[in-house]
Write a protein that holds these residues in place. Structure first.
Motif, PDB file in Angstrom:
ATOM      1  N   ASP A   1      13.211   3.598 -41.098  1.00 18.01           N
ATOM      2  CA  ASP A   1      14.590   3.593 -41.728  1.00 18.01           C
ATOM      3  C   ASP A   1      14.830   2.983 -39.983  1.00 18.01           C
ATOM      4  O   ASP A   1      15.185   2.050 -40.159  1.00 18.01           O
TER       5      ASP A   1
ATOM      6  N   ARG B   1      13.494   0.483 -38.720  1.00 22.77           N
ATOM      7  CA  ARG B   1      14.093  -1.439 -39.804  1.00 22.77           C
ATOM      8  C   ARG B   1      15.031  -1.550 -39.652  1.00 22.77           C
ATOM      9  O   ARG B   1      15.110  -2.968 -39.172  1.00 22.77           O
ATOM     10  N   ASN B   2      15.434  -0.817 -39.356  1.00 27.64           N
ATOM     11  CA  ASN B   2      16.924  -1.163 -39.162  1.00 27.64           C
ATOM     12  C   ASN B   2      17.862  -1.331 -37.521  1.00 27.64           C
ATOM     13  O   ASN B   2      17.822  -2.807 -37.388  1.00 27.64           O
TER      14      ASN B   2
ATOM     15  N   HIS C   1      15.230  -2.891 -35.428  1.00 27.56           N
ATOM     16  CA  HIS C   1      14.667  -4.008 -35.543  1.00 27.56           C
ATOM     17  C   HIS C   1      15.080  -5.744 -35.585  1.00 27.56           C
ATOM     18  O   HIS C   1      14.582  -6.340 -34.840  1.00 27.56           O
ATOM     19  N   THR C   2      16.052  -5.710 -36.481  1.00 29.90           N
ATOM     20  CA  THR C   2      16.885  -6.347 -36.318  1.00 29.90           C
ATOM     21  C   THR C   2      17.554  -7.400 -34.894  1.00 29.90           C
ATOM     22  O   THR C   2      17.581  -8.387 -35.286  1.00 29.90           O
TER      23      THR C   2
ATOM     24  N   ALA D   1       7.563  -0.252 -41.784  1.00 27.40           N
ATOM     25  CA  ALA D   1       9.000  -0.584 -41.877  1.00 27.40           C
ATOM     26  C   ALA D   1       9.096  -1.702 -42.189  1.00 27.40           C
ATOM     27  O   ALA D   1       9.801  -2.109 -42.113  1.00 27.40           O
ATOM     28  N   GLY D   2       8.021  -2.744 -42.692  1.00 26.51           N
ATOM     29  CA  GLY D   2       7.919  -4.411 -42.676  1.00 26.51           C
ATOM     30  C   GLY D   2       7.374  -5.246 -41.664  1.00 26.51           C
ATOM     31  O   GLY D   2       8.111  -5.823 -42.228  1.00 26.51           O
ATOM     32  N   ILE D   3       7.350  -4.329 -40.446  1.00 26.67           N
ATOM     33  CA  ILE D   3       7.483  -5.642 -39.132  1.00 26.67           C
ATOM     34  C   ILE D   3       6.420  -6.572 -39.201  1.00 26.67           C
ATOM     35  O   ILE D   3       6.672  -7.279 -38.491  1.00 26.67           O
TER      36      ILE D   3
END
Length: 224
Positions: free
Chosen positions: A85, A88-89, A91-92, A110-112
């Protein structure tokens, strides 16, 4: 500029120490080690402990993150561990999001990495593909602001690549000379395409025996 190493119990020590040695020599760099909990955090062998002073909540907007691998990263990536998490957070808003070895699997979780070329330890290419990435044997792969490094020692190369991107080649070269990074290994067996089939089979057998297992025979938790 804040460089945050996102850690978790059982991390591979050189994945952290290699890049840290380079990045900590950047003038003005703020280096932070963070994890889910404060306290002593053991590496994969339980012999090296990092004293974690900052939780993930304490580091909400780092400029750069470095995510190391570990023998059990495959299983960790399939959980809802706090590090996923956090990756993921943050990375923005990062300038660069980086990984070493199987740390790439956590970026994937994390979907990156979906749709990106990426690298990781050669024994984990199939795992990397499961996150939509295109594995490559290239030692360091940059796709936009995402930089992935291959197995363990390649984190040093990644750190020099990162330093050059942020501060220029001269700074990176100066640090390289300062730490005398001039590798001349006695064997040319450091990549799967170079090793003999016998050596590769031996390493695969050892890794298969250790895969997803805690080196302590119990759950890895920080020492608080």
């Amino acid at each position: 500029m804040q460089f945050a190493f996102g850690l978790y119990p059982g991390f591979t020590s050189l994945d952290v120490i290699g890049p840290y040695q380079v990045i900590s020599n950047i003038p003005g760099a703020e280096v932070v080690f963070c994890a889910a909990h404060r306290g002593l955090l053991p590496d994969e062998h339980g012999l090296l402990n990092v004293d974690i002073a900052h939780t993930f909540r304490d580091v909400p907007e780092p400029a750069v993150i470095v995510i190391p691998g570990a023998p059990h990263t495959r299983s960790l990536a399939r959980t809802s561990d706090p590090i996923i998490d956090w990756i993921r957070n943050v990375h923005t808003t990062t300038t660069f999001t980086t990984s070493v070895c199987t740390g790439a699997l956590l970026l994937g979780a994390a979907g990156i990495l979906d749709g990106l070329d990426a690298t990781t330890h050669w024994d984990s290419y199939d795992d990397l593909s499961s996150y939509g990435a295109e594995p490559t044997e290239t030692r360091v792969v940059q796709q936009g602001k995402v930089i992935t490094a291959a197995g363990v020692s390649s984190g040093i190369d990644m750190a020099f690549t990162l330093t050059a991107k942020l501060y220029g080649d001269e700074v990176a070269k100066a640090i390289q000379l300062g730490v005398e990074y001039d590798p001349q290994p006695p064997f040319d067996s450091g990549a799967p395409s170079k090793a003999t089939p016998e050596i590769r089979q031996l390493v695969e057998a050892v890794m298969a025996a250790n895969r997803d297992a805690s080196p302590y025979g119990k759950a890895l938790t920080p020492i608080r």
